[in-house]
Design an enzyme around this catalytic site. Structure first.
Site, short mmCIF file in Angstrom:
data_model
loop_
_atom_site.label_atom_id
_atom_site.label_comp_id
_atom_site.label_asym_id
_atom_site.label_seq_id
_atom_site.Cartn_x
_atom_site.Cartn_y
_atom_site.Cartn_z
N ARG A 129 3.44 2.88 10.15
CA ARG A 129 3.25 2.71 8.70
C ARG A 129 2.95 4.08 8.10
O ARG A 129 1.79 4.47 7.96
CB ARG A 129 2.13 1.73 8.42
CG ARG A 129 1.87 1.48 6.94
CD ARG A 129 0.69 0.54 6.71
NE ARG A 129 0.40 0.41 5.29
CZ ARG A 129 -0.38 1.24 4.60
NH1 ARG A 129 -0.94 2.26 5.20
NH2 ARG A 129 -0.59 1.05 3.31
N SER A 136 3.37 -10.36 5.29
CA SER A 136 2.01 -10.41 4.79
C SER A 136 1.83 -11.63 3.88
O SER A 136 2.60 -11.82 2.94
CB SER A 136 1.68 -9.14 4.00
OG SER A 136 1.68 -8.01 4.83
N LYS A 194 -5.99 1.09 2.67
CA LYS A 194 -4.85 0.79 1.82
C LYS A 194 -5.28 0.82 0.36
O LYS A 194 -6.09 0.00 -0.07
CB LYS A 194 -4.25 -0.58 2.15
CG LYS A 194 -3.59 -0.66 3.51
CD LYS A 194 -2.92 -2.00 3.74
CE LYS A 194 -1.71 -2.20 2.87
NZ LYS A 194 -0.99 -3.46 3.16
#
Length: 218
Positions: free
Chosen positions: A44, A116, A146
């Site tokens: 990521r 998600s 995040k």
């Protein structure tokens, strides 16, 4: 040769990009994590990352090679084109990313898919989508990893999502080692972590705690 999805891969799921480990090499961090026994790795690289597209691809190839040698699935976050270019084992997408049906159509024959889902409504919609392997739910606790994180889910709501879901769920967001036993009690299949492992002073201890938390294995 792609690695097929197995629920056990969600037990100790490491998510990381260059933005999460300033001053360190991602290949070095991943080697340490693999040696400690992580069960899945998600590439990521976004947000504060300064990699160009070509640099991200080159690094992804190195990371995939390390995962392949360890027999650990290599999963790409969000980017379908990058996942296909790297021959990833899996891809993980969010609610705000490319439409999930488009992703299923594009890659379901080549890799497994994680989605998600942080609300009951999202889980119920996901239950109707063929081709998904697992769901990622969170943030379970407050997180700084995040910038665009959804509202905190919490353990009670997480248990509701697990009950409603037709697929295994991996929990993510603000998880610490001390919280693993309580997290396991919700029925999730594992924990996906960024900071808990990237900032750990003992990778072996952290990963062992994840692997032995008592996750539900159906």
């Amino acid at each position: 040769m792609s690695i097929n999805f197995d629920q056990k891969q969600l037990a100790a799921y490491f998510v990381c990009g260059t933005q999460d480990i300033p001053g360190q090499r991602l290949t070095t961090v991943l080697k340490r994590a693999l040696a400690a026994g992580i069960t899945a790795f998600q590439y990521r690289d976004k947000g504060a990352s300064r990699l160009t597209a070509s640099e991200r691809l080159a690094l992804g190839k190195q990371l995939h090679t390390l995962c392949e040698a360890a027999g650990v699935p290599f999963i790409v976050d969000d980017d379908v084109d990058l996942a296909l270019a790297l021959g990833a084992d899996g891809i993980h997408v969010g609610q705000s990313d490319t439409g999930i049906q488009q992703v299923v159509t594009a890659v379901s024959q080549q890799m497994f898919i994680g989605l998600s889902c942080s609300t009951l409504a999202e889980v119920r919609v996901a239950n109707q989508v063929a081709g998904l392997a697992y769901l990622g739910s969170g943030p379970i606790f407050p997180t700084s990893s995040k910038a665009d994180a959804d509202p905190v889910v919490g353990l009670a709501n997480l248990q509701e999502l697990v009950t409603a879901s037709s697929r295994p769920i991996v929990a993510i967001g603000g998880i610490t080692e001390d919280q693993l036993p309580a997290l396991a009690q919700t029925g999730v299949a594992g924990a996906a972590v960024i900071s808990m492992l990237a900032q750990s002073n003992d990778y072996q201890r952290t990963v062992t705690a994840m692997r032995t938390a008592g996750w539900l294995m159906q």
